[in-house]
Design a protein around this motif. Sequence first.
Motif, PDB file in Angstrom:
ATOM      1  N   PRO A 107       0.874  -1.282  -0.067  1.00 62.62           N
ATOM      2  CA  PRO A 107      -0.068  -0.030  -0.025  1.00 62.62           C
ATOM      3  C   PRO A 107       0.904   1.170  -0.114  1.00 62.62           C
ATOM      4  CG  PRO A 107      -0.097  -1.092   2.137  1.00 62.62           C
ATOM      5  CD  PRO A 107       0.844  -1.974   1.282  1.00 62.62           C
ATOM      6  N   LEU A 108       0.231   2.251  -0.373  1.00 62.69           N
ATOM      7  CA  LEU A 108       0.717   3.613  -0.403  1.00 62.69           C
ATOM      8  C   LEU A 108       1.250   4.072   0.955  1.00 62.69           C
ATOM      9  CD1 LEU A 108       2.082   5.963  -1.984  1.00 62.69           C
ATOM     10  CD2 LEU A 108      -0.213   7.146  -2.132  1.00 62.69           C
ATOM     11  N   GLU A 141       6.387   2.162   1.303  1.00 65.33           N
ATOM     12  CA  GLU A 141       7.369   1.020   1.998  1.00 65.33           C
ATOM     13  C   GLU A 141       8.493   1.676   2.928  1.00 65.33           C
ATOM     14  OE1 GLU A 141       7.603  -0.023  -2.305  1.00 65.33           O
ATOM     15  OE2 GLU A 141       5.481   0.274  -1.466  1.00 65.33           O
ATOM     16  N   GLN A 185      -4.816   0.847   5.732  1.00 61.32           N
ATOM     17  CA  GLN A 185      -4.034   1.073   4.494  1.00 61.32           C
ATOM     18  C   GLN A 185      -4.924   1.673   3.285  1.00 61.32           C
ATOM     19  OE1 GLN A 185      -4.563  -3.068   4.613  1.00 61.32           O
ATOM     20  NE2 GLN A 185      -3.002  -3.083   6.288  1.00 61.32           N
ATOM     21  N   GLU A 215       0.587   3.024   5.048  1.00 60.24           N
ATOM     22  CA  GLU A 215      -0.255   1.916   6.016  1.00 60.24           C
ATOM     23  C   GLU A 215       0.112   2.319   7.333  1.00 60.24           C
ATOM     24  OE1 GLU A 215       1.632  -1.858   5.262  1.00 60.24           O
ATOM     25  OE2 GLU A 215       0.147  -2.873   6.384  1.00 60.24           O
ATOM     26  N   GLU A 243      -4.420   2.158  -0.914  1.00 60.11           N
ATOM     27  CA  GLU A 243      -3.356   1.671  -2.036  1.00 60.11           C
ATOM     28  C   GLU A 243      -3.353   2.943  -2.900  1.00 60.11           C
ATOM     29  OE1 GLU A 243      -2.199  -1.292  -2.392  1.00 60.11           O
ATOM     30  OE2 GLU A 243      -3.369  -1.951  -0.566  1.00 60.11           O
ATOM     31  N   ARG A 244      -2.168   2.830  -3.722  1.00 61.82           N
ATOM     32  CA  ARG A 244      -2.177   3.876  -4.734  1.00 61.82           C
ATOM     33  C   ARG A 244      -3.418   4.088  -5.616  1.00 61.82           C
ATOM     34  NH1 ARG A 244       3.108   2.282  -4.359  1.00 61.82           N
ATOM     35  NH2 ARG A 244       4.559   3.797  -4.113  1.00 61.82           N
ATOM     36  N   THR A 276      -3.417  10.247  -4.881  1.00 59.18           N
ATOM     37  CA  THR A 276      -4.370   9.334  -3.827  1.00 59.18           C
ATOM     38  C   THR A 276      -4.924  10.233  -2.751  1.00 59.18           C
ATOM     39  OG1 THR A 276      -2.685   7.415  -4.246  1.00 59.18           O
ATOM     40  CG2 THR A 276      -4.106   7.486  -2.553  1.00 59.18           C
ATOM     41  N   GLU A 327      -6.390   5.601  -4.981  1.00 60.86           N
ATOM     42  CA  GLU A 327      -7.503   5.430  -4.240  1.00 60.86           C
ATOM     43  C   GLU A 327      -8.171   6.694  -3.686  1.00 60.86           C
ATOM     44  OE1 GLU A 327      -8.906   1.460  -1.608  1.00 60.86           O
ATOM     45  OE2 GLU A 327      -6.950   2.498  -0.911  1.00 60.86           O
TER      46      GLU A 327
END
Lengths: 247, 314, 290
Positions: free
Chosen positions: A2-3, A64, A25, A5, A27-28, A197, A30
């Motif tokens: 996920p982008l 990350e 989380q 978290e 995600e990219r 996002t 969203e």
Amino acid sequence: MPLLETQKMTKDFYKLRAVSQLDFQVERGEIVAVIGPNGSGKSTFFNCVTHIYPATAGRVYYQERDITGLPTDKIIRLGVGRTFQLIQLFLEMTVFENMLLSVQEHRGTLLSRLFTKDDSGDVERAHEILEFLYISHLKDELASNLSYGQQKLLDFGMVLMPRPELVLLDEPTSGVEMEMRGRIMDYIRELNKQGQTFVVIEHNMDVVMNLCERIIVLDYGEKIAEGRPEEIQTNQRVIDAYFGVEE
Amino acid sequence: MIRWLFWGIIVAILCVLPRFLGDYTLYVVSLTYVYVTVAIGLNLTLGYANQVSLCHASFFGIGAYTMGLLLAQGWSFWLILPLSGIFAGLFGAVIGFPALKWKDHYLALITIAINIITFFVMMQESWLTGGPTGVSGITRPSIGSLSFTSDINYYYLLLVLFILAILASIWIVNSKWGRAFRAIGLNELAARGHGISSFNYKLLAFAVGAFFAGVGGGLFAPLLRYISPDAFTFFISLEFLIMIVIGGMGRIEGPIIGAIIVVMGPEVLRMAEAAYLIVYSLILILVMLFMRGGLVIVLDRLREAIPARIGSRR
Amino acid sequence: MANFIQLLIGGVSMGILYGVVAIGFVLLWQTSQTINFGQGELVMVPMFLMVALHIVLKIPFWPSFVLTLLGSGIMGYLFERLMIRKLLPGGVLVIVIATLGLSGFLRYGMQIAWTPQTLFFPHLFSTKPIELGDIIFSPEDIWNIVLISVIIIVLHLCIKRTKLGMAMQAVAQSRETAELMGINVRHIITLVFVLNSVLAGTAAVFAAPIFFVRYDIGIFLGVKAFVAAIIGGFNQIRGALVGGLTVGLAETFAAAYITTAYRDAFVMILLLVVLLIKPEGIVGIKEEAY
């Protein structure tokens, strides 16, 4: 991955637990809504993610990377943009200065900022955004002379200036008139298509249902539901949280 | 265009001024240039970045002692002058650390404490500073055959550096640094929220403010040819504060107006020290009560009023 | 050992004086977020008042004392009404600058209006040393400690037990809530300013024979009291007292055992150390920032 978290994020104010063991989380690409009754810990969650104050426990990952405990300004420069529930502007500066301030630290080195003028691309972009928000005629006014709605728009515009990859918006449409609300939503969708996002705290259910693909519901700092808008609408725990459980 | 003409005339007047001044008045004007340089520094730290410093006399003193002591070691004035600024600036950056955590009254007290401690060091560590008697026999510089030893030549050197200091402060204020200083001063939360590092800019605000004070100190020592701890007490810091508050905090003109009033006022009015301190303390209260922007506001009103008059005559 | 106890008594007697002035500081801060950089001058002026009444006009001690306290109270009242009330909305920095101005005005005003000389004030109590075994001490110190302790205890009881004291506490806790409870916050703030000045006036009478009367004594006392308040903890009255004692003892012992040269700087160094290690003060309560 996920982008953004968070793992088991917890925040206590004295003995009051404002956010509790929150796993979250994004995600990219969203658009996620965070909803919940007043005092459910939504803004506190944003503040812990961007380290306005330290979380009591838990970790935050962005792209990350473990960003737990990094200074706020560093997190912002990594590509996170955010607004605050109470509008935070530089009231004794002009609208245009506000816009340029929101992007200046994203370019160059500390030393170069003493010697270089504003990037011409940034100046142009500031004009465009102000134009879009219908406040470009106010660009030389002091921010303190703007109406509440106009300040809200300026705040929104400033966050978008550095093209953050992740945008955290705390009630972007509260206090903004109907027509402009639609425009803001269209703009968010447009930017989302271009790859940004969004995580949005919002009370207006129209906005939430129309804009967001996924909703997370907080109550007393805990995540009580998560899912697509139509699932959330019919979720019993959410209804209980909002309307109170009848004995 | 008119603005440039105006400033040109002012500079021209300052250039011919020594012809009309006696020795003592020349000294007072020279001293004003030095104090303006220091006050410009405080204005950057306090006026723009809103970081309270009540130890600018320490920075001033560090610059002055750097000059006095290294000149005695045979170093060149032209090398020491930037060093005076750099040493003071580094010390300022260190003093900036408490500012990361403390604001307003806490910072005020912490910096008062710093000033008192540096004063004690100047008084007690005689092996370095000469103790209460200070450093004497400080020489004035020269370039090739051009000597700045005479009062009038040193005046011109100070005038040049005074103008440079003003130009430098205008540059900084209009740069992204200046904008970030103001941002930190106005709303630290918003600043952090837009990626502006309060760590960097607070330390920088102290360092830059102290740099100007240090350079001022470096110019002060050869002007008097003698320095002692008395010139760097907390009360001198207070005088710098009075200068920028009276002149106008957060405005380029502020420290200039303020220093002129605070340094030249007593000479013009021929008052005893205690008497003018009363007057300035009272002005400090009155400015806070009735004119928080400082005297520069009066200038602003004049500037607005004059074109209006010309317009109405048409 | 004997030496140690002598220093202890001297230090406590000094420290409790700083403590009283610091308590006023804390009261002002709690009820109105006022930082008074003129606190020392609120001690200096009553000192001169006392000299004027008792020595110049030869009014007996007790009437002079009462009149001095009255004068102090009026000074505190005017201070709040004419200055602070207008400045409060401007924020802390405005008050810092204005009270610095006030301190200068009173200080140099006194120098011009009266004298730049040091005036002596007769001791209130016997200074004939008492010998207790090896220990030699002055009755003055003991009297100071006892009487000031009594004053502090009375003050403490007033704040904890009386209606007015409770109203003060309520304002310190939360101005909004206090207003909702029907407390006139403005009046309470004025009252606290008067109380602060009276406390400072009391301290002045005790301090006059020890420190002597001089126009610039206020800087010395004001800075020490402020340091005491911060070292002890700004958000509590007992913090001020603990801070005052710490300062008094620290400087007495530092002067005796370390170096006299840095006696006054030592307190400043102590301040910086406390701020680094335990910034909320020795007995202070941590405030969560947001």
